[in-house]
Structures are given as C-alpha cells and as structure tokens.
Design a protein around this motif. Structure first.
Motif, PDB file in Angstrom:
ATOM      1  N   ALA A 410      62.548  48.927  -7.974  1.00 45.10           N
ATOM      2  CA  ALA A 410      63.623  49.085  -8.951  1.00 45.10           C
ATOM      3  C   ALA A 410      64.473  47.813  -9.062  1.00 45.10           C
ATOM      4  CB  ALA A 410      64.503  50.263  -8.558  1.00 45.10           C
ATOM      5  N   LYS A 411      64.747  47.185  -7.920  1.00 52.38           N
ATOM      6  CA  LYS A 411      65.571  45.957  -7.931  1.00 52.38           C
ATOM      7  C   LYS A 411      64.912  44.869  -8.762  1.00 52.38           C
ATOM      8  CE  LYS A 411      67.902  42.721  -4.808  1.00 52.38           C
ATOM      9  NZ  LYS A 411      68.116  42.316  -3.395  1.00 52.38           N
ATOM     10  N   ALA A 412      63.600  44.793  -8.702  1.00 55.00           N
ATOM     11  CA  ALA A 412      62.873  43.780  -9.481  1.00 55.00           C
ATOM     12  C   ALA A 412      63.011  44.017 -10.981  1.00 55.00           C
ATOM     13  CB  ALA A 412      61.407  43.777  -9.083  1.00 55.00           C
ATOM     14  N   LYS A 413      63.339  45.228 -11.355  1.00 54.96           N
ATOM     15  CA  LYS A 413      63.506  45.580 -12.770  1.00 54.96           C
ATOM     16  C   LYS A 413      64.978  45.796 -13.128  1.00 54.96           C
ATOM     17  CE  LYS A 413      58.926  47.702 -13.125  1.00 54.96           C
ATOM     18  NZ  LYS A 413      58.391  46.693 -14.063  1.00 54.96           N
ATOM     19  N   ASP A 414      65.864  45.362 -12.218  1.00 54.69           N
ATOM     20  CA  ASP A 414      67.312  45.470 -12.420  1.00 54.69           C
ATOM     21  C   ASP A 414      67.733  46.926 -12.637  1.00 54.69           C
ATOM     22  OD1 ASP A 414      69.866  44.438 -12.519  1.00 54.69           O
ATOM     23  OD2 ASP A 414      69.843  44.168 -14.701  1.00 54.69           O
ATOM     24  N   ILE A 415      67.161  47.800 -11.814  1.00 55.10           N
ATOM     25  CA  ILE A 415      67.492  49.225 -11.839  1.00 55.10           C
ATOM     26  C   ILE A 415      67.923  49.630 -10.428  1.00 55.10           C
ATOM     27  CG2 ILE A 415      66.467  51.540 -12.000  1.00 55.10           C
ATOM     28  CD1 ILE A 415      64.883  50.609 -14.384  1.00 55.10           C
ATOM     29  N   HIS A 416      68.880  50.553 -10.353  1.00 56.06           N
ATOM     30  CA  HIS A 416      69.405  50.965  -9.047  1.00 56.06           C
ATOM     31  C   HIS A 416      69.406  52.494  -8.948  1.00 56.06           C
ATOM     32  CE1 HIS A 416      70.722  46.817  -8.382  1.00 56.06           C
ATOM     33  NE2 HIS A 416      71.166  46.844  -9.634  1.00 56.06           N
ATOM     34  N   PHE A 417      68.888  52.990  -7.833  1.00 54.76           N
ATOM     35  CA  PHE A 417      68.819  54.429  -7.578  1.00 54.76           C
ATOM     36  C   PHE A 417      69.731  54.819  -6.418  1.00 54.76           C
ATOM     37  CE2 PHE A 417      64.437  53.862  -9.358  1.00 54.76           C
ATOM     38  CZ  PHE A 417      64.514  54.785 -10.375  1.00 54.76           C
ATOM     39  N   SER A 418      70.227  56.022  -6.467  1.00 53.27           N
ATOM     40  CA  SER A 418      70.824  56.682  -5.302  1.00 53.27           C
ATOM     41  C   SER A 418      69.865  57.802  -4.927  1.00 53.27           C
ATOM     42  CB  SER A 418      72.198  57.268  -5.633  1.00 53.27           C
ATOM     43  OG  SER A 418      73.118  56.230  -5.911  1.00 53.27           O
ATOM     44  N   ILE A 419      69.487  57.868  -3.643  1.00 57.01           N
ATOM     45  CA  ILE A 419      68.436  58.804  -3.231  1.00 57.01           C
ATOM     46  C   ILE A 419      68.877  59.600  -2.007  1.00 57.01           C
ATOM     47  CG2 ILE A 419      66.027  59.032  -2.486  1.00 57.01           C
ATOM     48  CD1 ILE A 419      65.457  56.340  -3.828  1.00 57.01           C
ATOM     49  N   ARG A 438      73.033  64.427   0.192  1.00 54.18           N
ATOM     50  CA  ARG A 438      72.714  63.090   0.687  1.00 54.18           C
ATOM     51  C   ARG A 438      72.600  62.090  -0.465  1.00 54.18           C
ATOM     52  NH1 ARG A 438      68.192  64.950   5.259  1.00 54.18           N
ATOM     53  NH2 ARG A 438      69.742  65.807   6.740  1.00 54.18           N
ATOM     54  N   MET A 439      72.108  62.564  -1.617  1.00 54.32           N
ATOM     55  CA  MET A 439      72.025  61.683  -2.787  1.00 54.32           C
ATOM     56  C   MET A 439      73.420  61.274  -3.248  1.00 54.32           C
ATOM     57  SD  MET A 439      72.404  61.703  -6.350  1.00 54.32           S
ATOM     58  CE  MET A 439      72.051  63.343  -6.965  1.00 54.32           C
ATOM     59  N   TYR A 440      74.368  62.240  -3.275  1.00 61.66           N
ATOM     60  CA  TYR A 440      75.727  61.926  -3.706  1.00 61.66           C
ATOM     61  C   TYR A 440      76.435  61.018  -2.696  1.00 61.66           C
ATOM     62  CZ  TYR A 440      75.962  64.654  -7.945  1.00 61.66           C
ATOM     63  OH  TYR A 440      75.762  65.094  -9.227  1.00 61.66           O
ATOM     64  N   ALA A 441      76.138  61.194  -1.418  1.00 58.57           N
ATOM     65  CA  ALA A 441      76.705  60.303  -0.405  1.00 58.57           C
ATOM     66  C   ALA A 441      76.193  58.883  -0.612  1.00 58.57           C
ATOM     67  CB  ALA A 441      76.346  60.807   0.994  1.00 58.57           C
ATOM     68  N   ASP A 442      74.907  58.768  -0.923  1.00 64.94           N
ATOM     69  CA  ASP A 442      74.316  57.453  -1.195  1.00 64.94           C
ATOM     70  C   ASP A 442      74.914  56.845  -2.463  1.00 64.94           C
ATOM     71  OD1 ASP A 442      72.458  55.333  -0.639  1.00 64.94           O
ATOM     72  OD2 ASP A 442      71.162  56.118  -2.226  1.00 64.94           O
ATOM     73  N   LYS A 443      75.193  57.692  -3.438  1.00 70.41           N
ATOM     74  CA  LYS A 443      75.762  57.227  -4.706  1.00 70.41           C
ATOM     75  C   LYS A 443      77.193  56.719  -4.500  1.00 70.41           C
ATOM     76  CE  LYS A 443      75.969  58.636  -9.536  1.00 70.41           C
ATOM     77  NZ  LYS A 443      74.807  57.858  -9.961  1.00 70.41           N
ATOM     78  N   ASN A 444      77.988  57.456  -3.714  1.00 64.88           N
ATOM     79  CA  ASN A 444      79.361  57.020  -3.434  1.00 64.88           C
ATOM     80  C   ASN A 444      79.376  55.685  -2.704  1.00 64.88           C
ATOM     81  OD1 ASN A 444      80.610  59.244  -4.634  1.00 64.88           O
ATOM     82  ND2 ASN A 444      80.448  60.486  -2.758  1.00 64.88           N
TER      83      ASN A 444
END
Length: 456
Positions: A410-419, A438-444
């Motif tokens: 994703a980083k290579a395509k300038d995209i960011h995920f929270s997982i 856990r996804m929301y914790a990663d997002k915060n």
C-alpha cells in the motif's frame, strides 16, 4: 398447365414455384411462375409488382433452407409445413408447400402458400407431429422442473443428440462484450471419435463471429451432404475447415435468440440426414424455448452477481459477508482461523481534494491489494472505506506477516490502511468485535502520528 385457374382457389397468399433438378440430386433455378391476387397485391404493396416467371430471389430473400424445402417438396411429392421467425424483418412466416404434377422431367412444381404476421402464433408453432411435439414438451418440462439448470441442460442436449441420431450436440453461449464462449452442455455419442467441445474453445469465438453472415437472415444452417459442405466452404472457409478438422460431415446449427439478441448457438453434428426435416422442426421449436430459459438463467445469474458483488471494487459485498457470518453462527460453515477489519485511511481527504472519481480509484486499488495479499481468504467491502477479511486456515505469525505485506504494498501506491486482526477465535461475532476494536486502535494511532491528515 393453367396455374392461374389453380391459384384462384386460394384466398391467402399463394404462388407457383418451379425448381430445376440435376442428375446428382441437387437443384438449380428456382422461379415464381404465377401468383394469385393476394400474392400480387402483397408484392404491389411493398412497391415491387409481381412479374410471372421471375427468379424467386427477386421477391423473397434468398434462403437456402427455403430452397431446400421447395426441392424436397417437389422431389418427394410430399407436402411440407414450416413456421419460422423472419427475425431480420420482425415477422413470423407460416408456410405450406404442396407438390403438384410436373409436365417436365427435370423440373418440379409446388404451390407455396404463406402468411406473415408481426406476432408469434402459438397454434401454428405447435402444429407438429406427435413425436416431435413429445420431444419438445419433454425438454420444456425438464427445464421448468429443475433446480440445477446446468445439469438439466446437459440432460436436454443428451436427449436432442439421441433424437437426431447425431454424434455430437452442443449448446454454446457467446458474450460479445468479453468476446468469449461458455459451454452450457456438450453431448457425445458413445464410441464416437469426435472430441468434446472443450478441445476447441481456444479462440473459438472468432469462428462464432462468422456465423451471422453465413446465416444471412435464415433461422438455421443445414449442411446435409458434401454438396452443402462445398457450398459452405465457398461462403465460410474458416468454419468449413474447422468442421473438417472436427470430422463433421453433416451439421445443423441454430442461433439461440431472445429479445433480438443472440445468446449463443446449438448444433448437432453427423446426424441422420434422412431425418433432416424432422430434425429441423424439432430444433426450431426447441431452441425457441431453450433461448427463453437461457435468458432467464443469465438474468438470474446477473442478479445473483449484482446482489453479491460490490459494483465499484468487484469484490464481495456486505450482503454476502453477512450471509457468511450467519452461516458460521448456524454451524453451516467452519469458523475462520482469522478475522480482520481493514480501514482505508484518507479517503475523505482524497474525495474532498481530488474528487470522488479519485476516491473511487483509491478504493479499487485498496481492494486489489487486499485480494492479492489475502488470496487464500474472502475479502469483503463492509461499507464505505471499510473492508473485512476472513481466512479459513492460517497461522498467527503468518497473519502478522500478511498485515506487514499489505502495508508495504500500500505504501508503494501512496495508500494507508488501519488493520485489526483476531486469530484463533471460537465465536465469529466476538472475533469480529475484537478485530474491529483493534482496527480502530490502529487508526487512532495513525492519526496521532499524522495530525495533518483529516480523520476519515
């Protein structure tokens, strides 16, 4: 012979057809010798006044099937009936051919009585012999009473192959958008040396493209002997060579039309040519009903896809996700080894700054990344910028490796995920809740590290 006196007895459109015979049991010139008032009025109405003793094609579209009917009627001295769709004209033709005595040794005569209408006449359509009607009815009953449509189509073409005493029968669906073919059913006679259709599928769509011009407005193509095959070779050498390579000596091919669209084709190969007329009548009516069932099958298939696939990203949608979860809860599907919730960061900012088309492109790229990394799992678009992944079998350390892989791609395509992930859970709903937290914790954590980004 006083043709005018004979024709005056007919109130519906009628004319006298003559056909020249050759010694090799083929035919030559076909002419319209005379016509009654209804026929002449009809020709005048379309701006083409009838002139007696004119070539048949001056008034009727040239059609090899019609010519063959005229030949068979006048040669065998047996009356013939056909009810066919003139699909290029949006009409239905009800025709009767009645042989009459000839005063020339190499010329046959028949009376051609006909009527055309814009709507199908069910009574005319089912005016068939008992055995033909029985076969058609049997096919219709099978199709209407089945839950496994593909299996039933296979049974139907087995029946058709047997009825035609042919070596091969096939229903092939065609898709002009993807330029592809799909075998709906394929039947081979026991002991035949012919190969199944699957052996010829590569590039076969290009051959199907040639059939429309070969049909030339006819309802079907009939190759009943070597003379017909030679004529086909002149008209369509590509297909003729293909048939030769497939060891085909006789062929009947029907397009499967519904609502003015060709859905595919059905054909029989190496049939009993003595039963050509019966085979034509049977397939003519059978394909009419088959096309309707196929159209219904394709529509249901399309609706099924629409109800299960996210129209933007092409991955499974929330509806299918919920069904999968319910099936796990009910014990009809096993508990997945891992459940993940994935959120696409920055979608709102992308939409606000670059427009929704850019945001849509970002979502599609995100879906492709998840499908590629979690190729052994099910990826769903849960809604908006959220995705869910369920993996049937995977080790916990492998889950972490995959998550890291997602971030790198994703980083290579300038995209960011929270997982967020939950591995080894026993309850699907609890596992989903844990993964979501856990996804929301990663997002915060992501937005704390990147305060310049707008949340969501």
């Amino acid at each position: 012979m006083n043709f005018d006196s004979l024709l005056s007895l007919y109130e519906t459109k009628a004319c006298i057809v003559s056909i020249d015979f050759y010694e090799d049991d083929t035919y030559g010139n076909i002419r319209l010798l005379a016509g009654n008032k209804a026929h002449c009025d009809d020709m005048a109405a379309i701006g083409h006044p009838f002139v007696p003793n004119s070539p048949c094609e001056d008034y009727f579209p040239k059609n090899r099937n019609f010519e063959d009917y005229c030949f068979r009627c006048s040669r065998s001295k047996k009356p013939l009936h056909a009810y066919v769709e003139l699909y290029t004209m949006g009409l239905w033709l009800n025709m009767f051919l009645i042989p009459i005595e000839s005063d020339k040794p190499n010329t046959g005569y028949c009376i051609y009585v006909y009527d055309v209408s814009p709507k199908v006449d069910s009574a005319a359509m089912v005016d068939l012999s008992g055995d033909v009607a029985s076969e058609v009815l049997k096919a219709c009953v099978k199709l209407r009473s089945s839950n496994d449509i593909k299996k039933t189509f296979q049974e139907v073409i087995e029946d058709i192959r047997s009825l035609c005493d042919s070596e091969h029968c096939c229903i092939l669906l065609t898709d002009s958008e993807t330029r592809s073919c799909d075998i709906l059913g394929d039947a081979l006679k026991k002991g035949t040396k012919l190969l199944p259709m699957s052996n010829y599928m590569e590039g076969f769509y290009t051959i199907t493209e040639t059939w429309a011009s070969t049909l030339g407005g006819s309802t079907c193509i009939i190759i009943k002997d070597q003379h017909d095959m030679d004529e086909l070779h002149k008209q369509n050498p590509v297909w003729a060579e293909s048939l030769k390579g497939a060891m085909a000596k006789t062929v009947v091919l029907f397009p499967l039309r519904f609502d003015n669209k060709v859905l595919g084709y059905m054909w029989v190969i190496n049939f009993n040519a003595e039963n050509t007329i019966k085979i034509k009548k049977t397939l003519e009516l059978t394909t009419y009903f088959l096309a309707s069932e196929i159209a219904n099958h394709l529509l249901l298939k399309k609706l099924e896809v629409m109800s299960s696939i996210d129209s933007l990203t092409g991955i499974k949608n929330r509806n299918v996700m919920n069904i999968h979860v319910d099936q796990v809860v009910e014990g009809n599907k096993p508990m997945p080894a891992a459940v993940l919730f994935v959120d696409l960061n920055g979608l709102k900012r992308e939409n606000d700054e670059k427009g929704h088309s850019a945001g849509d492109k970002m979502l599609c790229t995100a879906a492709k990344i998840l499908q590629k990394v979690f190729r052994d799992g099910d990826v769903y678009r849960a809604g908006g910028d959220e995705f869910m992944v369920m993996i049937p079998e995977i080790a916990e350390d492998e889950v972490e490796k995959r998550i890291q892989q997602v971030h790198e791609v994703a980083k290579a395509k300038d995209i960011h995920f929270s997982i967020g992930a939950c591995h080894g859970g026993k309850d699907i709903r609890k596992a989903m809740h844990t993964a979501d937290e856990r996804m929301y914790a990663d997002k915060n954590a992501y937005y704390e590290a990147h305060p310049e980004e707008k949340y969501r």
